[in-house]
Design an enzyme around this catalytic site. Structure first.
Site, PDB file in Angstrom:
ATOM      1  N   GLU A 250      -3.209   7.443  -4.193  1.00 43.48           N
ATOM      2  CA  GLU A 250      -3.135   6.118  -3.598  1.00 43.48           C
ATOM      3  C   GLU A 250      -3.115   5.101  -4.631  1.00 43.48           C
ATOM      4  OE1 GLU A 250      -5.764   4.769   0.010  1.00 43.48           O
ATOM      5  OE2 GLU A 250      -6.973   4.235  -2.025  1.00 43.48           O
TER       6      GLU A 250
ATOM      7  N   TYR B  38       0.924  -1.152   0.094  1.00 43.63           N
ATOM      8  CA  TYR B  38      -0.077  -0.060  -0.117  1.00 43.63           C
ATOM      9  C   TYR B  38       0.794   1.278  -0.001  1.00 43.63           C
ATOM     10  CZ  TYR B  38      -3.140   3.658   1.506  1.00 43.63           C
ATOM     11  OH  TYR B  38      -3.927   4.790   1.507  1.00 43.63           O
TER      12      TYR B  38
END
Lengths: 399, 295
Positions: free
Chosen positions: A209, A120
């Site tokens: 993101e 992530y």
């Protein structure tokens, strides 16, 4: 409100800024299908993804005919081509879209990557530090909020001092923390983070993101899914970002309001609210909820709106499907009460029906505004403060 | 006394020739604000309303008119630059009203502020007022009443709401500070609470916050440790639908639980009386300050 973009737009942007992404093509019409698949070339498997702004695509369903969700993995090219055609023009219903679903006007077809590891990465604003921060975790692919709550130590943070920029040592620090310190991986990791930061900074993003960033079987890194939001405040200097906005994915009234520089969010209740300032707008909503009255919307008129914008806002409110009452709660600094009153009068004749009005007005020229409304709309209710506003609304709707 | 400003504050209005700036500068003057200069590059040598000299730069307004505060109305593309110019001119107090400055511009302003002599209020702020003394901002004057309660707020109109309630209940205000609604900004709730705590003419504090961020929690921590004065608060947006206003990743930065109920609980743990409903802000303050029921 932030500007959202589609997955294919995010991937294209990331790629333009040097972030490795999988091979993929976006298709807008059936006529483009042949060409797009030709450019993709032969692949073992195809990921076919409906492009809508709402989340939960992988668990969604289509409105007419097509079975399966909005994200499909298929083995044959013919099957993939048929799927693209069936998705285009359809509507995808997910837990975020409501029962009517969102229109699918683009489909993204990409190669399927089997990740050996999922990471992530994001860049957001850390409000407490007043600086942008990189969040990184070796446990990507899942819900990051859950991870932050259950195992916050698994998320690494690195603040960026914008006057210095993102330094190589910071990238190395994160690479070692995530177990991506090997020379061969470090190259891709450097390109990924540098690209994310450059994009964040140059395009005035509020969120960049990648989740997950995949480690491939060939020992490369690749952004499999990405989400980018852009700050409204930066749009004046990012025309390309403005052009990426897909208004077909948004609520019609929210689009109408934004064209006049207003913030409007539909909430589905019965009490329409005309308010100025985000704080007072929220507080009005809180007050109504406290009286078990359902707000139909959140609306921030701002303090500098011209009369045309206020009139448009009133028209939007009056056009709401279930509106039983319109609450005006305005405290003007620069915005004058008489201008608000005239705007309301201008919009009223266009309304299909006339729900009762409850008016609370203070600030610049409030007395003039109240007088105009009292004279011209004798049926209106007037509240002299927040404390009587709730009761007046109850009276107006007959409760 | 009051915090940050008083009747002696010498104010330069930056961007004074704009429509909104002109409107508000006139209102400030009629309230009694000591506006000593205007700043508008290219219009140096002219005057505002025939009385106030306009300069090409903030530095000149400081050097010639001894301005010690600026009130900035410059539109978003040039607003951060105007703040930077004021920092460079070592202006002690900078109040920025401008709404819509990109966060990236503000990050750079914040780095400049770190090593400066300036204090920044805003941007996206209604300004600051010390009732009966001076106002540097866009708030309607008539709602205020001189007194001894300090207000700090992220929201403009909700500050006005709080003031209206207090004034109606015959409770005056020492200073009202709108710190602005943007995520990257100058003074925080905590900074202003600290100033009020040290001000002998402020008896109690009202904090008006919103969902999102941790400004209010930080201030609450300070209150718990250092503040003996009564503190009341209101947090707007407790019934906002989750996810609509707060960005997705914003909440995970701290790794803490977010949401209105956690924020309110943090405030209450610090001994702050939190109004359950926006109509009861003044009432809640009066109760915690032992002022008895409001009129």
């Amino acid at each position: 409100m932030a500007v959202k973009v589609h997955e294919f737009q995010s991937k294209k942007l990331l790629s333009a800024f040097g972030v490795p992404v999988e091979r993929g093509e976006v298709i807008f019409s059936k006529g483009e299908v042949g060409g797009a698949f030709g450019r993709l070339g032969a692949m073992e498997r195809y990921a076919v993804k409906a492009q809508v702004h709402a989340g939960g695509r992988g668990l969604g369903r289509f409105a007419n005919g097509l079975s399966g969700s909005g994200v499909r993995l298929v083995d044959s090219k013919d099957e993939a081509m048929d799927l693209v055609c069936a998705m285009l023009g359809n509507r995808l219903i997910t837990k975020q879209t409501g029962p009517e679903g969102a229109p699918v006007s683009a489909v993204y077809v990409a190669e399927v990557i089997e990740p050996m590891g999922q990471f992530y990465l994001s860049i957001v604003v850390d409000r407490r530090a007043q600086r942008p921060v990189i969040l990184a975790s070796a446990e990507g692919g899942g819900n990051i909020e859950d991870l932050a709550e259950k195992s916050p130590w698994k998320i690494f943070r690195e603040h960026i001092i914008p006057t210095f920029g993102l330094a190589d040592f910071q990238i190395r620090k994160l690479a070692f923390a995530l177990g991506l310190g090997e020379e061969s991986l470090l190259q891709d990791f450097m390109a990924t983070l540098r690209g994310m930061w450059k994009l964040f900074w140059e395009k005035d993003a509020s969120l960049v993101e990648i989740n997950p960033l995949a480690l491939t079987a060939h020992g490369r890194l690749c952004a499999i899914d990405a989400k980018i939001n852009f700050e409204d405040n930066g749009l004046f200097r990012n025309e390309d970002v403005r052009a990426m906005r897909d208004t077909t994915q948004e609520d019609l009234n929210e689009v109408r309001a934004s064209q006049f520089g207003l913030t409007y969010v539909a909430l589905g209740g019965t009490i329409a609210c005309l308010t100025n300032g985000a704080g007072l707008a929220m507080a009005t909503m809180d007050l109504l909820n406290d009286y078990s009255l359902d707000p139909a919307n959140f609306l921030d008129l701002g303090d500098n709106s011209p009369q045309a914008a206020i009139t448009e806002a009133v028209k939007i409110l009056l056009g709401g499907p279930n509106v039983r009452c319109v609450v005006v709660n305005v405290i003007g600094g620069a915005m004058r009460g008489d201008v608000v009153a005239e705007s309301i009068l201008e919009a009223l004749p266009t309304a299909p029906f006339h729900p009762p009005l409850v008016i609370r007005m203070e600030g610049a020229n409030a007395e003039e505004g109240r007088k105009i409304l009292r004279d011209r709309i004798p049926s209106a209710f007037f509240a002299d403060g927040m404390s009587s506003l709730g009761d007046k609304v109850r009276m107006a709707v007959g409760r | 006394m009051s915090i940050l400003v008083d009747e002696k504050t010498r104010v330069a209005v930056v961007g004074i020739t704009g429509k909104a700036a002109t409107f508000h500068a006139r209102h400030c003057i009629s309230y009694g604000t000591n506006i000593v200069a205007g700043v508008r590059p290219g219009k140096g040598g002219q005057t505002f309303d025939g009385a106030i000299p306009i300069y090409d730069s903030t530095a000149e307004a400081v050097a010639i008119q001894r301005a010690n505060a600026v009130l900035i109305f410059v539109p978003p593309p040039g607003a951060a630059d105007a703040i930077g110019e004021a920092i460079d001119a070592e202006v002690p107090l900078i109040v920025c009203i401008t709404e819509g400055i990109p966060s990236n511009d503000m990050f750079l302003v914040k780095e400049r502020l770190l090593h400066s002599r300036s204090t920044l209020i805003g941007p996206n702020s209604p300004g600051i007022i010390s009732p009966g003394k001076t106002k540097l901002g866009i708030m309607p004057s008539y709602i205020h009443r001189p007194g001894r309660v300090g207000i700090v707020s992220r929201s403009g109109t909700l500050t006005f709401e709080t003031v209206l309630q207090l004034t109606k209940g015959a409770i005056g205000q020492s200073t009202c500070v709108g710190i602005g609604g943007d995520s990257v900004h100058g003074l925080s709730h905590r900074d202003v609470v600290r100033l009020f705590n040290g001000d002998p003419d402020t008896d109690g504090i009202i904090m008006v916050g919103e969902i999102g961020g941790e400004d209010e929690e930080d201030a609450a921590e300070y209150v718990k440790r250092y503040v003996k004065k009564p503190v009341a608060a209101f947090i707007a947006g407790t019934t906002a639908p989750p996810g609509r206003r707060m960005g997705h990743a914003g909440a995970i930065v701290s790794g803490k639980k977010s949401g209105a109920s956690y924020k309110i609980a943090a405030l209450e743990r610090a001994g702050i009386a939190v109004a359950k409903n926006p109509a009861h802000i003044a009432e809640t303050y009066a109760a915690v300050a032992g002022l008895g029921p409001l009129r």
